[in-house]
Design a protein around this motif. Structure first.
Motif: not given
Length: 440
Positions: A248, A273, A277, A287, A289, A312, A315
């Motif tokens: 992302v 974003t 995400t 994933t 960033l 998570s 990010i």
């Protein structure tokens, strides 16, 4: 944690005299002087009593040997912008004598609200008290909480002494995360399905990974050619699905955004974003960033070892403190994208010039799928109030060129919903906004 060292003795107590204590001391000294001048023994006794009371309170309070510990707990440690978080404080009296009147004050930034204050009448030996307060911020960021200040007071309110605890905590306020629907993105690969089946179909007999038959194995997985060669049942080993990857990209260039505060295009981009995400992590994507500055979270070598919850958290922590950059282009983000290999790319972009559009068009060939939230930042500046449903000629040209390069482009205007825009990215749904105007 315990209180920090503070000056003790009568001198420290005198500095802690309250307005009432200073008034009593001044009245007592005045009465003593008047008694000496007027030769009044009764007035002298009154003056001595008035002056002795605050002095005794200061001496007693400065020589107290309270041993008090405190702790702080945040619930949750990461709060969403606009939602409340609760701070729990615990005060323990670890000494063998009861405490007197305790006044607690926790230091918090002004954006979280006023400083909370609590009064504890008496804490028994080895006892504890728990209090809590709420904080809230509409602005994302990292906010320090503490240190906790403890104020000791005598029963007559003549003297107050402050003690400070050394430890503090940090409350992280993350951007708002909106739920996104499941959509089928053009060119995406989730590690299984048709693309995976085609990859297996292209593998020959020499590419098959075999092992000995085990009770309970499906006989349809028996590899008869190898069984005849080795003289025992051999079965195909179960395929390990590859982990789907996604990047992302957040455009943080100051020249690419307009508006200020929570209503700016940049804050919309940060919230978008965070939502994308979180959605991709829930779908099982590995994933990361990436920003135009080249910052990648999780960094190289860390993404594969982190769980979805860890990724998570990393990010969201990065987005909580994301700020506008002084860069003019997206070139520093190209190298991490090339190093990351193929995968799904979702870009949240501000204003673009011709060079940046050309770079993004070339990057499309290195990704399995590409979705672009292209912000029409002029709508955040109020420059298209008369015709909000159509973008300018330059903006429509950017949309068209990215679509011709294979991007799924989602034009964004001020006030648009991330959820509805994401739904428009579904390859099976109707075309997204501006498709007719752009001529795509």
């Amino acid at each position: 944690m315990g209180p920090s060292d503070e000056p003790s003795g009568l001198r420290a107590g005198l500095r802690g005299l309250t307005t009432r204590g200073r008034s009593f001391l001044a009245a007592g000294v005045t009465a003593v002087v008047c008694a000496y001048l007027l030769d009044q023994d009764a007035l002298l006794r009154v003056g001595v009593l008035l002056a002795a009371l605050p002095l005794a309170a200061a001496l007693l309070l400065s020589n107290t040997r309270y041993r008090v510990a405190s702790g702080r707990r945040l619930s949750p440690r990461r709060a969403v912008a606009g939602q409340e978080a609760r701070v729990h404080l615990r005060v323990d009296n670890v000494s063998r004598v009861p405490t007197g009147l305790l006044l607690l004050e926790d230091k918090v930034p002004y954006v979280l609200g006023p400083r909370p204050r609590f009064v504890l009448d008496r804490v028994e030996p080895r006892g504890n008290r728990e209090v809590s307060y709420r904080v809230r911020s509409d602005l994302r960021g990292r906010y320090p909480l503490g240190p906790l200040q403890l104020r000791l007071s005598d029963p007559f309110g003549m003297c107050e002494l402050n003690r400070s605890f050394s430890a503090s905590d940090v409350l992280t306020v993350v951007p708002q995360i909106l739920p996104l629907p499941y959509v089928r993105l053009s060119g995406e690969w989730a590690g299984q399905g048709d693309s995976h089946a085609r990859a297996l179909a292209l593998a020959g007999d020499d590419d098959v990974i075999l092992r000995e038959y085990r009770p309970g194995d499906d006989l349809r997985r028996v590899h008869w050619k190898s069984t005849a060669r080795y003289g025992e049942l051999m079965v195909r080993r179960e395929e390990q699905p590859r982990k789907a990857r996604a990047t992302v990209l957040l455009d943080t260039r100051e020249v690419g955004h307009r508006g200020s505060g929570p209503a700016s295009s940049f804050e919309w981009a940060v919230s978008c974003t965070a939502s994308v995400t979180a959605h991709l992590l829930e779908r099982g994507y590995q994933t990361r960033l990436l920003t135009d500055t080249g910052l990648a979270v999780p960094g190289s070598g860390a993404g594969g070892g982190n769980t979805a919850a860890d990724a998570s958290g990393l990010i969201l922590d990065a987005l909580a403190v994301a700020d506008l950059s002084e860069g003019a282009g997206l070139s520093r983000a190209e190298e991490p994208l090339r190093a990351g290999g193929e995968g799904l790319l979702v870009a949240v972009l501000g204003d673009l010039d011709e060079e940046q559009v050309a770079r993004l068009a070339r990057l499309r060939n290195r990704t399995g799928g590409a979705v672009a939230f292209l912000l029409d930042t002029a709508t955040w500046a109020g420059l298209r109030m008369l015709a909000p449903d159509t973008g300018g000629d330059e903006f429509r040209d950017r949309v068209l060129r990215l679509r011709e390069a294979g991007w799924t482009v989602l034009p964004v205007r001020a006030g648009d919903s991330v959820t509805e825009l994401w739904r428009a990215a579904d390859r099976a749904e109707a075309p997204s906004p501006y498709r007719n105007e752009a001529g795509a």
